[in-house]
Scaffold this motif. Structure first.
Motif, PDB file in Angstrom:
ATOM      1  N   ASN A 377     -17.430  37.852  17.257  1.00 42.45           N
ATOM      2  CA  ASN A 377     -16.490  36.937  15.451  1.00 42.45           C
ATOM      3  C   ASN A 377     -14.801  36.736  15.538  1.00 42.45           C
ATOM      4  O   ASN A 377     -14.115  37.707  16.010  1.00 42.45           O
ATOM      5  N   GLU A 378     -14.202  35.934  15.965  1.00 50.84           N
ATOM      6  CA  GLU A 378     -13.165  35.676  15.733  1.00 50.84           C
ATOM      7  C   GLU A 378     -12.433  35.215  14.711  1.00 50.84           C
ATOM      8  O   GLU A 378     -12.320  33.658  14.698  1.00 50.84           O
ATOM      9  N   GLY A 379     -13.220  35.935  13.591  1.00 50.54           N
ATOM     10  CA  GLY A 379     -11.718  35.200  11.851  1.00 50.54           C
ATOM     11  C   GLY A 379     -13.485  34.559  11.420  1.00 50.54           C
ATOM     12  O   GLY A 379     -13.116  33.533  10.324  1.00 50.54           O
ATOM     13  N   VAL A 380     -13.832  33.517  12.678  1.00 46.87           N
ATOM     14  CA  VAL A 380     -14.881  32.474  11.621  1.00 46.87           C
ATOM     15  C   VAL A 380     -16.201  33.350  10.315  1.00 46.87           C
ATOM     16  O   VAL A 380     -15.923  32.646   9.700  1.00 46.87           O
ATOM     17  N   LEU A 381     -16.026  34.887  10.189  1.00 49.73           N
ATOM     18  CA  LEU A 381     -17.331  35.404   9.454  1.00 49.73           C
ATOM     19  C   LEU A 381     -16.714  36.407   8.783  1.00 49.73           C
ATOM     20  O   LEU A 381     -15.917  37.401   9.459  1.00 49.73           O
ATOM     21  N   PRO A 382     -17.149  36.807   7.684  1.00 46.09           N
ATOM     22  CA  PRO A 382     -18.030  36.505   6.584  1.00 46.09           C
ATOM     23  C   PRO A 382     -17.770  35.005   6.546  1.00 46.09           C
ATOM     24  O   PRO A 382     -16.846  34.191   6.335  1.00 46.09           O
ATOM     25  N   LEU A 383     -18.273  34.092   6.193  1.00 47.94           N
ATOM     26  CA  LEU A 383     -18.472  32.781   5.249  1.00 47.94           C
ATOM     27  C   LEU A 383     -17.826  32.800   4.061  1.00 47.94           C
ATOM     28  O   LEU A 383     -18.152  34.441   3.135  1.00 47.94           O
ATOM     29  N   ASN A 384     -16.911  31.706   3.981  1.00 52.52           N
ATOM     30  CA  ASN A 384     -16.578  31.962   2.108  1.00 52.52           C
ATOM     31  C   ASN A 384     -17.365  31.195   1.561  1.00 52.52           C
ATOM     32  O   ASN A 384     -17.823  30.301   1.450  1.00 52.52           O
ATOM     33  N   PRO A 385     -17.851  31.838   0.323  1.00 51.50           N
ATOM     34  CA  PRO A 385     -19.134  31.483  -0.907  1.00 51.50           C
ATOM     35  C   PRO A 385     -18.904  30.360  -0.702  1.00 51.50           C
ATOM     36  O   PRO A 385     -19.637  29.590  -1.891  1.00 51.50           O
ATOM     37  N   ASP A 386     -17.391  29.896  -1.338  1.00 49.47           N
ATOM     38  CA  ASP A 386     -16.834  28.163  -1.654  1.00 49.47           C
ATOM     39  C   ASP A 386     -17.044  27.441  -1.172  1.00 49.47           C
ATOM     40  O   ASP A 386     -16.296  26.373  -1.276  1.00 49.47           O
ATOM     41  N   ALA A 387     -17.318  28.163   0.537  1.00 49.82           N
ATOM     42  CA  ALA A 387     -16.955  26.744   1.686  1.00 49.82           C
ATOM     43  C   ALA A 387     -17.415  26.414   1.808  1.00 49.82           C
ATOM     44  O   ALA A 387     -18.939  25.655   1.335  1.00 49.82           O
ATOM     45  N   ARG A 388     -16.774  24.348   2.336  1.00 56.48           N
ATOM     46  CA  ARG A 388     -18.342  23.578   2.431  1.00 56.48           C
ATOM     47  C   ARG A 388     -19.465  24.161   4.102  1.00 56.48           C
ATOM     48  O   ARG A 388     -18.640  24.105   4.955  1.00 56.48           O
ATOM     49  N   VAL A 389     -20.628  24.200   3.673  1.00 56.59           N
ATOM     50  CA  VAL A 389     -21.086  24.898   4.799  1.00 56.59           C
ATOM     51  C   VAL A 389     -22.264  23.681   5.961  1.00 56.59           C
ATOM     52  O   VAL A 389     -22.683  23.459   5.127  1.00 56.59           O
ATOM     53  N   VAL A 390     -22.386  23.258   6.991  1.00 54.32           N
ATOM     54  CA  VAL A 390     -22.911  22.272   7.054  1.00 54.32           C
ATOM     55  C   VAL A 390     -24.247  23.551   8.448  1.00 54.32           C
ATOM     56  O   VAL A 390     -23.299  24.265   9.233  1.00 54.32           O
ATOM     57  N   LEU A 391     -25.401  23.126   8.135  1.00 52.18           N
ATOM     58  CA  LEU A 391     -26.656  24.020   8.708  1.00 52.18           C
ATOM     59  C   LEU A 391     -27.075  23.291  10.085  1.00 52.18           C
ATOM     60  O   LEU A 391     -27.137  22.501   9.279  1.00 52.18           O
ATOM     61  N   ILE A 392     -27.099  23.451  11.282  1.00 52.33           N
ATOM     62  CA  ILE A 392     -26.843  22.748  11.851  1.00 52.33           C
ATOM     63  C   ILE A 392     -28.248  23.113  12.952  1.00 52.33           C
ATOM     64  O   ILE A 392     -27.866  24.661  13.967  1.00 52.33           O
ATOM     65  N   GLY A 393     -29.258  22.889  13.322  1.00 52.41           N
ATOM     66  CA  GLY A 393     -30.237  23.457  14.798  1.00 52.41           C
ATOM     67  C   GLY A 393     -31.337  23.628  14.609  1.00 52.41           C
ATOM     68  O   GLY A 393     -31.934  23.183  13.471  1.00 52.41           O
ATOM     69  N   PRO A 394     -32.217  23.408  15.819  1.00 52.83           N
ATOM     70  CA  PRO A 394     -33.600  23.943  15.219  1.00 52.83           C
ATOM     71  C   PRO A 394     -34.095  24.939  14.224  1.00 52.83           C
ATOM     72  O   PRO A 394     -35.424  24.859  14.014  1.00 52.83           O
ATOM     73  N   VAL A 457     -16.971  24.879   7.801  1.00 49.75           N
ATOM     74  CA  VAL A 457     -17.652  25.518   8.382  1.00 49.75           C
ATOM     75  C   VAL A 457     -18.973  25.538   9.174  1.00 49.75           C
ATOM     76  O   VAL A 457     -19.925  24.160   7.774  1.00 49.75           O
ATOM     77  N   ILE A 458     -19.095  25.576  10.210  1.00 47.10           N
ATOM     78  CA  ILE A 458     -20.723  24.748  11.046  1.00 47.10           C
ATOM     79  C   ILE A 458     -20.988  26.391  11.541  1.00 47.10           C
ATOM     80  O   ILE A 458     -20.671  27.688  11.871  1.00 47.10           O
ATOM     81  N   VAL A 459     -22.313  26.545  11.210  1.00 48.35           N
ATOM     82  CA  VAL A 459     -23.431  27.365  11.652  1.00 48.35           C
ATOM     83  C   VAL A 459     -23.965  26.657  12.343  1.00 48.35           C
ATOM     84  O   VAL A 459     -25.067  25.808  11.803  1.00 48.35           O
ATOM     85  N   LEU A 460     -24.622  26.771  13.161  1.00 53.16           N
ATOM     86  CA  LEU A 460     -25.907  26.629  14.593  1.00 53.16           C
ATOM     87  C   LEU A 460     -26.653  27.493  14.032  1.00 53.16           C
ATOM     88  O   LEU A 460     -26.804  29.008  14.839  1.00 53.16           O
ATOM     89  N   ALA A 461     -28.067  27.150  14.201  1.00 51.85           N
ATOM     90  CA  ALA A 461     -29.068  28.031  14.208  1.00 51.85           C
ATOM     91  C   ALA A 461     -30.097  27.381  15.496  1.00 51.85           C
ATOM     92  O   ALA A 461     -30.476  26.137  15.481  1.00 51.85           O
ATOM     93  N   LEU A 462     -29.822  28.799  16.447  1.00 51.78           N
ATOM     94  CA  LEU A 462     -30.320  28.261  17.856  1.00 51.78           C
ATOM     95  C   LEU A 462     -31.111  28.762  18.222  1.00 51.78           C
ATOM     96  O   LEU A 462     -31.379  30.316  17.732  1.00 51.78           O
ATOM     97  N   GLY A 463     -32.298  28.507  19.300  1.00 47.67           N
ATOM     98  CA  GLY A 463     -33.167  29.738  19.722  1.00 47.67           C
ATOM     99  C   GLY A 463     -34.569  29.580  20.625  1.00 47.67           C
ATOM    100  O   GLY A 463     -33.908  27.982  21.192  1.00 47.67           O
ATOM    101  N   GLU A 464     -35.522  30.477  21.165  1.00 49.24           N
ATOM    102  CA  GLU A 464     -36.271  30.140  21.530  1.00 49.24           C
ATOM    103  C   GLU A 464     -37.570  29.603  20.641  1.00 49.24           C
ATOM    104  O   GLU A 464     -37.521  30.732  19.384  1.00 49.24           O
ATOM    105  N   ALA A 465     -38.498  29.636  21.429  1.00 47.83           N
ATOM    106  CA  ALA A 465     -39.591  28.902  20.147  1.00 47.83           C
ATOM    107  C   ALA A 465     -40.561  30.663  20.383  1.00 47.83           C
ATOM    108  O   ALA A 465     -40.499  31.502  21.120  1.00 47.83           O
ATOM    109  N   SER A 466     -41.388  31.171  19.668  1.00 45.80           N
ATOM    110  CA  SER A 466     -41.575  32.100  19.828  1.00 45.80           C
ATOM    111  C   SER A 466     -42.355  32.337  21.270  1.00 45.80           C
ATOM    112  O   SER A 466     -42.624  33.331  21.562  1.00 45.80           O
ATOM    113  N   GLU A 467     -43.269  31.340  20.974  1.00 47.60           N
ATOM    114  CA  GLU A 467     -44.085  31.086  22.292  1.00 47.60           C
ATOM    115  C   GLU A 467     -42.689  31.197  23.671  1.00 47.60           C
ATOM    116  O   GLU A 467     -44.169  31.283  24.675  1.00 47.60           O
TER     117      GLU A 467
END
Length: 719
Positions: A377-394, A457-467
């Motif tokens: 965490n380099e000062g990105v989190l926690p998110l500002n509740p009033d910020a314009r946030v984009v949530l991206i990722g699978p 601010v951008i939040v990337l939601a990344l990872g592995e499929a469960s299988e």
């Protein structure tokens, strides 16, 4: 029934009926459990008869109160002795209410919550007709290529043992006979399955007995000391012998040395797999070796049914071996109260009342929040509740948050990250997929970049499929799939504050993510309430407190990499070490990227004033170790203070450090607390070259700190 009545029942059974008690079959073999299908196909495929099914002892993988009652009723009408079935299933980290995967639960360092999760899983399973869960898995794990690391609580024998006890007590309670909304636990996989070569499922394990006893056996033993009713054999070899045929392991150690009197069950098909292992020529030899090793229940193969009667009649197998196995099974059924009430806790009414209840979901939320690890965490989190946030990722809108061992859970019921953030953010939230798990299109990427252009601010939601993890989910490349790394790189080029949230079942090689974004959150597969818990971490409603229980490698080429290795004769970094001729990689550090015990908070903590009550310890006089911890940030936070010890010189080489204890301190901003540990001689014992378990007089180093890497240190001497 008393034990004499069980012996009388055993004496009234034919040899074939006794052997049938030793087979476990899946639901399609039973009337009422096949959901309208035909059972003749499975019968023919396995070469067993309806008479065998009628006398069989247990059913695998079936739940549902009304259905379980119907199956049991139909079975009792056909069983010649009125012996009820045991219903067994994989309730690994939740039944309908799914908790985080066990590796995540380990990262909570909270055994009370772990126990509560097992208790809730047991209650939901029991009212749905289940009697036995194939859990906990307590295999020590050091290789993240192995998909089943997600079922373990990590790489440390001490911590794994604590969680083993907690899970067993949660599943079983104090008295299975009286507590009908608990289930019997089955510890697995005995033994050392987590040491499979090359991180490949079902593969060979080759360990010295000293290593086996020192690192891999303690958690199984802890589970049994807690009263665990069953043990499951592992698929692997141990010292060249498959576990299901290993008399030294199962008879000498488990039964005789440890005194285990419960039921031993094979894993799925493991008895017949003695043939391809090369430990049996045919089914007859497989049955012979497994029954001699003490395997009571053969899961989903029929070597016992096909071969044991003739082996007994030909006097190759003593019928007493059959009798002791059947008696153990009958005793477990009796302990569960099935002879008095074959339907036990199964209740359609209770099922609707408690399964996936708000109370249970609240517990799942709490554990998910306490299992989520802030890695960077380099000062990105926690998110500002009033910020314009984009949530991206699978995983932005995905319900695939439960993990691969959640067969009764529903991904549709899982709280998704986008929904949770929508409820919590006051500013705008835009959502774009960006790519799939392993594939993506230019259109998806373009839409993501367009959405990101107007974001604060951008939040990337990344990872592995469960299988991609779990059983048979082994991988040589443990980075995120290339398409997700490409998405991350393109987003990073925009230079905007970016946080990545990872949903996965193993420690990953984080290159391409950790070095590209300002914050990284390890959510694992967080369960039914995962989206809500992660959202509250992101906005700061919850201050993260989890700590890793498995190291994250710098590179897969380091694997296995773990916090407690041995030193070498040429250690890197020693004062007199040469530049080249030391134990090192030329292209990577020796250490993992993120070590065991690591985890960040939204506040900061300073350690000082490490004190030992004495510089000498004796067998009768432990030493007290204390350290002051100050919350130097502006938020209340919980710090997990960890105590490690190193035996400087031993009969055999000792690890560079070993976890001995930990203390959690919750501190307000500016508050100073003291973590206090009592360390005694017994905690310094280990297995010597002759396998004796004792300590050595001499010098020891103490480490206390926030992880296995970041510590203060001092010394004492055992005299």
């Amino acid at each position: 029934m008393d034990n004499q009545q069980l012996l009388d029942l055993l004496g009234a059974m034919t040899l074939e009926a006794k052997v049938a008690q030793l087979i476990q079959l899946a639901a399609p073999f039973y009337e009422g459990a096949d959901k309208g299908g035909q059972i003749t196909g499975p019968l023919e495929a396995m070469g067993i008869t309806e008479e065998t099914v009628a006398s069989s002892g247990s059913i695998l993988g079936y739940a549902g109160a009304a259905g379980a009652i119907a199956v049991q009723k139909a079975h009792l009408q056909k069983n010649p002795h009125g012996i009820p079935l045991l219903f067994m299933a994989d309730i690994v980290h939740g039944f309908k209410t799914i908790f985080p995967v066990p590796l995540a639960i380990g990262c909570s360092w909270d055994t009370e919550l772990a126990e509560k999760s097992a208790e809730i899983a047991a209650r939901e399973a029991a009212v749905s007709g289940v009697h036995v869960t194939f859990a906990p898995m307590v295999d020590l794990v050091r290789d993240p290529r192995w998909g089943r690391v997600m079922e373990s609580t990590g790489e440390d024998p001490y911590l794994n043992s604590l969680f083993a006890r907690a899970f067993v007590h949660g599943f079983q309670g104090k008295d299975l006979t009286k507590e009908t909304e608990r289930v019997a636990a089955c510890v697995k996989h005995f033994a050392a399955y987590g040491a499979s070569e090359a991180g490949r499922d079902y593969n060979t394990v080759d360990l010295s007995e000293r290593q086996l006893r020192e690192y891999y056996l303690p958690a199984y033993q802890a589970a049994l000391e807690e009263g665990c009713e069953m043990v499951m054999t592992s698929f692997n070899t141990v010292d060249g012998i498959p576990a299901s045929a290993n008399e030294k392991l199962m008879r000498s150690l488990l039964r005789e040395e440890w005194g285990f009197e419960g039921v031993l069950i094979s894993d799925w098909g493991a008895v017949k797999e003695l043939i391809p292992h090369g430990a049996a020529e045919d089914e007859r030899e497989a049955a012979y070796r497994a029954i001699r090793a003490g395997v009571d229940i053969e899961m989903m193969t029929a070597c016992y049914v096909h071969e044991l009667p003739e082996l007994v009649r030909s006097r190759r197998v003593d019928e007493g071996l059959i009798d002791e196995a059947v008696l153990r099974i009958l005793q477990l059924k009796n302990k569960l109260g099935l002879f008095d009430n074959p339907y036990r806790g199964a209740s359609p009414k209770r099922e609707t009342e408690i399964v996936f209840s708000p109370e249970h979901r609240a517990a799942a939320y709490e554990l998910a929040a306490k299992s989520t690890v802030l890695l960077k965490n380099e000062g990105v989190l926690p998110l500002n509740p009033d910020a314009r946030v984009v949530l991206i990722g699978p995983f932005a809108q995905s319900g695939d948050l439960l993990g691969p061992w959640s067969w009764s859970g529903s991904t549709e019921d899982a709280v998704k990250l986008n929904d949770a953030l929508t409820e919590r953010l006051r500013g705008s939230l835009n959502i774009a997929e960006g790519c799939g798990i392993e594939e993506g299109t230019e259109e998806q990427l373009r839409e993501a970049l367009e959405a990101a252009a107007s974001a604060d601010v951008i939040v990337l939601a990344l990872g592995e499929a469960s299988e991609m993890s779990g059983e048979a989910g082994c991988r040589t490349d443990i980075r995120l799939p290339g398409i997700q790394l490409e998405l991350t790189a393109r987003i990073a080029e925009m230079g905007k504050p970016t946080a990545a949230v990872l949903f996965n079942g193993r420690p990953l090689d984080l290159h391409g993510v950790y070095d590209q974004v300002g914050a990284v959150v390890e959510a694992w597969f967080p369960g039914s309430e995962g989206g809500a818990a992660v959202a509250d971490i992101l906005i700061g409603a919850v201050n993260p407190s989890a700590r890793l229980t498995m190291s994250f490698p710098y590179s897969v080429g380091q694997v296995p990499v773990y916090y407690n290795p041995f030193n070498t004769g040429r250690p890197k970094g020693a004062p007199d070490a040469q530049v080249r001729y030391v134990s090192q990689y030329l292209d990577a550090p020796n250490e993992p990227l993120l070590p065991f015990g690591f985890g960040l908070s939204y506040t900061t903590f300073d350690y000082d004033d490490l004190k030992l009550s004495s510089k000498k310890m004796t067998t009768d006089s432990p030493i007290v170790i204390s350290v002051n911890v100050t919350n130097t940030g502006d938020r209340t936070g919980t710090e997990t203070v960890q105590l490690y010890v190193r035996d400087i010189a031993g009969d055999v080489v000792r690890p560079v450090r070993e976890l001995k204890s930990f203390v959690k301190l919750e501190l307000a901003p500016g508050e100073r607390g003291t973590a206090v540990f009592t360390l005694n001689e017994e905690q310094l014992r280990y297995h010597h070259s002759d396998l004796s378990f004792r300590s050595d007089p001499g010098q020891f180093e103490v480490f206390v700190g926030r992880s296995s890497r970041d510590t203060l240190n001092d010394f004492f001497r055992l005299v």
